[in-house]
Enzyme design. Structure first.
Site, PDB file in Angstrom:
ATOM      1  N   GLN A  75       0.819  -1.211   0.000  1.00  0.00           N
ATOM      2  CA  GLN A  75       0.000   0.000   0.000  1.00  0.00           C
ATOM      3  C   GLN A  75       0.854   1.263   0.000  1.00  0.00           C
ATOM      4  O   GLN A  75       0.474   2.276  -0.578  1.00  0.00           O
ATOM      5  CB  GLN A  75      -0.962  -0.008   1.195  1.00  0.00           C
ATOM      6  N   HIS A  85       1.645   2.989  -3.363  1.00  0.00           N
ATOM      7  CA  HIS A  85       0.622   3.740  -4.093  1.00  0.00           C
ATOM      8  C   HIS A  85       0.929   5.231  -4.111  1.00  0.00           C
ATOM      9  O   HIS A  85       0.753   5.904  -5.124  1.00  0.00           O
ATOM     10  CB  HIS A  85      -0.748   3.545  -3.435  1.00  0.00           C
ATOM     11  N   GLU A 129      -8.788   1.006   5.861  1.00  0.00           N
ATOM     12  CA  GLU A 129      -9.320   0.592   4.562  1.00  0.00           C
ATOM     13  C   GLU A 129      -9.101  -0.906   4.357  1.00  0.00           C
ATOM     14  O   GLU A 129     -10.031  -1.645   4.057  1.00  0.00           O
ATOM     15  CB  GLU A 129      -8.620   1.380   3.460  1.00  0.00           C
ATOM     16  N   HIS A 130      -7.852  -1.341   4.495  1.00  0.00           N
ATOM     17  CA  HIS A 130      -7.502  -2.763   4.381  1.00  0.00           C
ATOM     18  C   HIS A 130      -7.003  -3.254   5.737  1.00  0.00           C
ATOM     19  O   HIS A 130      -6.135  -2.617   6.336  1.00  0.00           O
ATOM     20  CB  HIS A 130      -6.378  -2.988   3.370  1.00  0.00           C
ATOM     21  N   ASP A 155      -7.228  -6.704  -4.204  1.00  0.00           N
ATOM     22  CA  ASP A 155      -7.104  -5.638  -5.206  1.00  0.00           C
ATOM     23  C   ASP A 155      -7.479  -6.131  -6.598  1.00  0.00           C
ATOM     24  O   ASP A 155      -7.976  -5.368  -7.425  1.00  0.00           O
ATOM     25  CB  ASP A 155      -5.669  -5.113  -5.246  1.00  0.00           C
ATOM     26  N   HIS A 179     -51.707  20.894   5.798  1.00  0.00           N
ATOM     27  CA  HIS A 179     -51.446  19.456   5.871  1.00  0.00           C
ATOM     28  C   HIS A 179     -52.682  18.739   6.398  1.00  0.00           C
ATOM     29  O   HIS A 179     -53.134  17.730   5.837  1.00  0.00           O
ATOM     30  CB  HIS A 179     -50.273  19.167   6.824  1.00  0.00           C
TER      31      HIS A 179
END
Length: 310
Positions: free
Chosen positions: A139, A142, A207-208, A241, A300
């Site tokens: 990761q 990235h 996230e992971h 992934d 109403h």
């Protein structure tokens, strides 16, 4: 349940090409029945990536624009002379893309805040240290803003992983990016025990999440917040992934506390259907009238009362 008319797919491309992200975004959109898919992807140096365009063709994306970054998100949200405005923007990206999606939410829908990338590994100290080091690299490569964290109660194992990082880093093609990410947002954290590791994980809401443990199926019951959970020593994050099945577009920046992985339902919406018979209007009309008059909303009340027989 109805599908969205027009969706914008953001595919990252500034530091690497991601045909996998094309598929992860476009396939569930097509399954959902979206009418038109508009894809944007950056082309550094003006060069398009053949794999990305091939994936767009295979996934039946309707239109592709060679534009990226925050400006691409803005174009999809508001429309330009060239780029059509869409109903929702989905897909991962760097910090600028994620921030832009936050900014345009309301003008359009967004799937989630997806980026920069994150991984958190909980290990009992019995996995190969090189495996864990490379999982953290996976990761970190990235983006310089990516987050890679290891939690382990075994101090000796943390030192072994640190040694693996130092040894393996030199052989990585993206070592400069990895090194910066690990220095700025990486951590090897000794926890008291695996229960404390779960508490830390639930605060980070990664996230992971890799559970590199002997019995991940039992342990996962302690986890409340995570985008995707990789169970066991042999389940490396890259399998998710690319080919394990679930989507790799996942919530980041602690938004896994309230967001889920991208899926078919993100490309659909639900409308309420209310149909009342003449008889039913007699009962519901009285209830509505009482509540409306209690709120001081006379129109109403009278709208409901007009349908009453007495």
């Amino acid at each position: 349940i109805t599908a969205l008319d027009k969706v914008g797919l953001y595919v990252p491309g500034g530091k690497a090409a991601y045909p996998s992200s094309v598929l992860m975004n476009a396939i569930p959109a097509k399954v959902a029945g979206v009418g038109e898919l508009v894809m944007v992807v950056p082309t550094p140096g003006g060069e398009t990536n053949q794999l990305v365009l091939a994936a767009a063709y295979i996934a039946a994306v309707d239109t592709v624009f060679a534009v990226g970054g925050a400006q691409a998100v803005a174009a999809l949200a508001y429309g330009t002379e060239t780029v059509p405005a869409v109903d929702k923007v989905v897909g991962p990206g760097n910090i600028y893309v994620a921030t832009a999606k936050r900014a345009v939410f309301g003008q359009v829908g967004i799937d989630m805040v997806a980026g920069p990338s994150e991984i958190l590994v909980i290990c009992d100290g019995k996995t190969q240290p090189d495996w864990i080091a490379m999982d953290l690299f996976s990761q970190a490569e990235h983006d310089e803003d990516a987050q890679s964290i290891l939690l382990c109660p075994d101090d000796d194992f943390l030192k072994e992983v640190e040694a693996s990082i130092d040894r393996l880093l030199e052989g990585m093609e993206r070592k400069d990016i990895i090194s910066t990410a690990l220095k700025d947002r990486g951590a090897l954290i000794k926890v008291k025990d695996l229960d404390e590791a779960a508490d830390v994980c639930n605060h980070i809401a990664p996230e992971h999440l890799e559970l590199s443990l002997e019995d991940p199926e039992q342990y996962v019951q302690k986890i409340k917040h995570a985008g995707a959970i990789f169970m066991g020593r042999y389940t490396s994050e890259p399998l998710g992934d690319y080919c394990a099945g679930p989507n790799h577009v996942l919530p980041t920046s602690r938004t896994a506390r309230f967001s889920s992985p991208l899926g078919v339902y993100d490309f659909q919406k639900r409308s309420s259907l209310i149909m009342v018979s003449e008889q039913g209007a007699q009962t519901l009309g009285k209830t509505a009238s009482v509540l409306a008059r209690g709120e001081g909303l006379t129109a109403h009340a009278r709208s409901a009362e007009y349908r009453l027989k007495d």
